[in-house]
Design a protein around this motif. Structure first.
Motif, PDB file in Angstrom:
ATOM      1  N   GLN A 192       0.825  -1.215   0.000  1.00  0.00           N
ATOM      2  CA  GLN A 192       0.000   0.000   0.000  1.00  0.00           C
ATOM      3  C   GLN A 192       0.853   1.256   0.000  1.00  0.00           C
ATOM      4  OE1 GLN A 192      -2.754   0.262   3.267  1.00  0.00           O
ATOM      5  NE2 GLN A 192      -3.619   2.216   2.594  1.00  0.00           N
ATOM      6  N   GLN A 193       1.857   1.300   0.871  1.00  0.00           N
ATOM      7  CA  GLN A 193       2.738   2.480   0.945  1.00  0.00           C
ATOM      8  C   GLN A 193       3.512   2.666  -0.355  1.00  0.00           C
ATOM      9  OE1 GLN A 193       2.566  -0.020   3.165  1.00  0.00           O
ATOM     10  NE2 GLN A 193       2.842   0.682   5.286  1.00  0.00           N
ATOM     11  N   LEU A 194       3.902   1.542  -0.988  1.00  0.00           N
ATOM     12  CA  LEU A 194       4.650   1.607  -2.251  1.00  0.00           C
ATOM     13  C   LEU A 194       3.761   2.155  -3.367  1.00  0.00           C
ATOM     14  CD1 LEU A 194       7.328   0.999  -3.676  1.00  0.00           C
ATOM     15  CD2 LEU A 194       6.497  -1.319  -4.097  1.00  0.00           C
ATOM     16  N   ASN A 195       2.523   1.712  -3.422  1.00  0.00           N
ATOM     17  CA  ASN A 195       1.585   2.217  -4.433  1.00  0.00           C
ATOM     18  C   ASN A 195       1.403   3.724  -4.321  1.00  0.00           C
ATOM     19  OD1 ASN A 195       0.959  -0.171  -5.793  1.00  0.00           O
ATOM     20  ND2 ASN A 195      -0.645  -0.730  -4.334  1.00  0.00           N
ATOM     21  N   VAL A 204      12.341   3.561  -7.457  1.00  0.00           N
ATOM     22  CA  VAL A 204      13.158   2.489  -8.026  1.00  0.00           C
ATOM     23  C   VAL A 204      13.701   1.653  -6.876  1.00  0.00           C
ATOM     24  CG1 VAL A 204      15.165   1.934  -9.450  1.00  0.00           C
ATOM     25  CG2 VAL A 204      13.821   3.987  -9.952  1.00  0.00           C
ATOM     26  N   ALA A 205      13.567   0.329  -6.967  1.00  0.00           N
ATOM     27  CA  ALA A 205      14.009  -0.560  -5.892  1.00  0.00           C
ATOM     28  C   ALA A 205      15.302  -1.279  -6.273  1.00  0.00           C
ATOM     29  CB  ALA A 205      12.924  -1.585  -5.564  1.00  0.00           C
ATOM     30  N   ARG A 255       9.844 -14.304  -5.202  1.00  0.00           N
ATOM     31  CA  ARG A 255       8.669 -14.188  -6.076  1.00  0.00           C
ATOM     32  C   ARG A 255       7.683 -13.161  -5.532  1.00  0.00           C
ATOM     33  NH1 ARG A 255       8.971 -19.808  -6.509  1.00  0.00           N
ATOM     34  NH2 ARG A 255       7.339 -20.039  -4.912  1.00  0.00           N
ATOM     35  N   ASP A 256       7.456 -13.209  -4.221  1.00  0.00           N
ATOM     36  CA  ASP A 256       6.536 -12.252  -3.595  1.00  0.00           C
ATOM     37  C   ASP A 256       7.047 -10.824  -3.750  1.00  0.00           C
ATOM     38  OD1 ASP A 256       4.949 -14.347  -2.839  1.00  0.00           O
ATOM     39  OD2 ASP A 256       5.608 -14.369  -0.738  1.00  0.00           O
ATOM     40  N   LEU A 257       8.344 -10.656  -3.592  1.00  0.00           N
ATOM     41  CA  LEU A 257       8.953  -9.327  -3.706  1.00  0.00           C
ATOM     42  C   LEU A 257       8.809  -8.799  -5.131  1.00  0.00           C
ATOM     43  CD1 LEU A 257      10.545  -7.204  -2.092  1.00  0.00           C
ATOM     44  CD2 LEU A 257      12.655  -8.350  -2.822  1.00  0.00           C
ATOM     45  N   LYS A 258       9.138  -9.637  -6.113  1.00  0.00           N
ATOM     46  CA  LYS A 258       9.025  -9.235  -7.518  1.00  0.00           C
ATOM     47  C   LYS A 258       7.577  -8.908  -7.879  1.00  0.00           C
ATOM     48  CE  LYS A 258      13.355  -9.745  -8.821  1.00  0.00           C
ATOM     49  NZ  LYS A 258      14.167  -8.578  -9.252  1.00  0.00           N
ATOM     50  N   GLU A 259       6.643  -9.679  -7.327  1.00  0.00           N
ATOM     51  CA  GLU A 259       5.228  -9.433  -7.598  1.00  0.00           C
ATOM     52  C   GLU A 259       4.786  -8.093  -7.005  1.00  0.00           C
ATOM     53  OE1 GLU A 259       0.858 -11.342  -6.600  1.00  0.00           O
ATOM     54  OE2 GLU A 259       2.628 -12.628  -6.456  1.00  0.00           O
ATOM     55  N   SER A 264       3.038  -2.702  -8.367  1.00  0.00           N
ATOM     56  CA  SER A 264       3.136  -1.278  -8.053  1.00  0.00           C
ATOM     57  C   SER A 264       3.744  -0.477  -9.205  1.00  0.00           C
ATOM     58  CB  SER A 264       3.975  -1.072  -6.787  1.00  0.00           C
ATOM     59  OG  SER A 264       3.403  -1.750  -5.700  1.00  0.00           O
ATOM     60  N   GLY A 265       4.212  -1.182 -10.255  1.00  0.00           N
ATOM     61  CA  GLY A 265       4.837  -0.498 -11.389  1.00  0.00           C
ATOM     62  C   GLY A 265       6.197   0.090 -11.052  1.00  0.00           C
ATOM     63  N   VAL A 266       6.919  -0.575 -10.160  1.00  0.00           N
ATOM     64  CA  VAL A 266       8.218  -0.069  -9.707  1.00  0.00           C
ATOM     65  C   VAL A 266       9.353  -0.824 -10.391  1.00  0.00           C
ATOM     66  CG1 VAL A 266       9.767   0.048  -7.697  1.00  0.00           C
ATOM     67  CG2 VAL A 266       7.377   0.741  -7.474  1.00  0.00           C
ATOM     68  N   ASP A 267      10.248  -0.098 -11.068  1.00  0.00           N
ATOM     69  CA  ASP A 267      11.430  -0.719 -11.669  1.00  0.00           C
ATOM     70  C   ASP A 267      12.343  -1.218 -10.554  1.00  0.00           C
ATOM     71  OD1 ASP A 267      10.718  -0.265 -14.324  1.00  0.00           O
ATOM     72  OD2 ASP A 267      11.548   1.750 -14.300  1.00  0.00           O
ATOM     73  N   ASN A 268      12.969  -2.374 -10.768  1.00  0.00           N
ATOM     74  CA  ASN A 268      13.780  -2.945  -9.705  1.00  0.00           C
ATOM     75  C   ASN A 268      14.909  -3.787 -10.268  1.00  0.00           C
ATOM     76  OD1 ASN A 268      12.811  -6.069  -9.502  1.00  0.00           O
ATOM     77  ND2 ASN A 268      11.124  -4.740 -10.115  1.00  0.00           N
TER      78      ASN A 268
END
Length: 289
Positions: A192-195, A204-205, A255-259, A264-268
């Motif tokens: 939620q906070q990331l969104n 960017v992560a 997998r959970d982290l990448k999801e 959230s549409g965050v490049d990582n």
């Protein structure tokens, strides 16, 4: 750490990362992060190479010579580094500690920012905001940031990514580019906070991890200590079942982290402590073009 030792380490990191920033990253960084969420700032006379689509026709007609609109990010961008200083960063079995690599990557990004005349600020976090350094420009400011990263003594060893993102959303009133540097060992969801943060800013992560975290070595009975909670337990690494369960846990967590980042549409990017982080960062920059 002695003051003289800190100064020596700061200088060493500056020489390495400043060279990378000016010789390798400057153009890539500019292409990857400039021009996102630009705001109109002023007009100036047209110069050769300017985009004709930026011509302000009203001002051009008034002065009888071409003028173009200048956008804020053309002059400067604000970059925020969200740096994890929790206990789990004090781990490394290959070339260096995770904390050391985070420091180098942060310094490289900081020098890339000032190469482009951008401001740079830092949020040090654990499961609380440990320290906030407001964005400023200049080499002196970056050397201060590097000194802080090298000799920072956190109040808490635990991690809460959501706390850092909430603080970013509240403290940065105008749009910025925010790099989260962490191993992302956290028990709380931060979706939620990331969104919210990524809607307001360009987040960017950058995950830094040690390859030993991917699987347990077969060395018999091994004492394992949780760096964040201090909890100790013995693990029988000679058991194939135990090693396989650990490997599956790591894969599931990744997998959970990448999801989370994808939704959230965050490049990582994920970088191991024995990886060439230069190649990894360049890959991230190219992906954003």
């Amino acid at each position: 750490m002695e003051t003289s030792e800190i100064i020596k380490k700061v200088r060493k990191i500056e020489i390495k990362t400043r060279g990378l920033s000016s010789n390798i990253f400057a153009g890539q960084y500019h292409t990857a992060f400039k021009g996102r969420g630009m705001a109109f700032s002023e007009v100036r006379e047209y110069q050769y190479g300017d985009d004709v689509r930026d011509i302000d026709w009203n001002v051009t007609a008034r002065f009888n010579r071409p003028y173009v609109k200048v956008f804020e990010e053309e002059r400067e961008l604000t970059v925020m580094l969200l740096v994890d200083v929790s206990g789990s960063l004090d781990f490394g079995t290959r070339n260096q500690m995770k904390r050391d690599m985070v420091t180098e990557i942060a310094a490289t990004l900081a020098f890339s920012a000032i190469e482009n005349n951008d401001k740079i600020g830092v949020i040090f976090f654990s499961d609380q905001i440990e320290k906030y350094i407001p964005p400023k420009k200049g080499r002196k400011h970056i050397l201060y940031i590097i000194r802080e990263m090298l000799d920072f003594h956190q109040k808490s060893s635990r991690t809460d990514i959501g706390v850092a993102l909430e603080f970013l959303t509240g403290v940065s009133k105008r749009r910025c580019t925010a790099f989260m540097l962490s191993d992302f060992y956290t028990r709380q969801s931060f979706m939620q906070q990331l969104n919210i943060a990524n809607r307001k800013h360009d987040v960017v992560a950058i995950q830094v991890y040690d390859r030993r975290a991917m699987e347990l070595p077969k060395v018999g009975l091994m004492k394992v200590v949780d760096a964040e909670t201090g909890h100790e337990q013995y693990v029988d690494t000679s058991s194939k079942t135990v090693r396989e369960a650990y490997r599956l846990y790591w894969n599931s967590r990744q997998r959970d982290l990448k999801e989370t980042f994808a939704r959230s549409g965050v490049d990582n990017v994920s970088i191991a402590t024995d990886d060439d982080y230069v190649r990894s960062l360049l890959g991230l920059f190219r992906k954003r073009r």
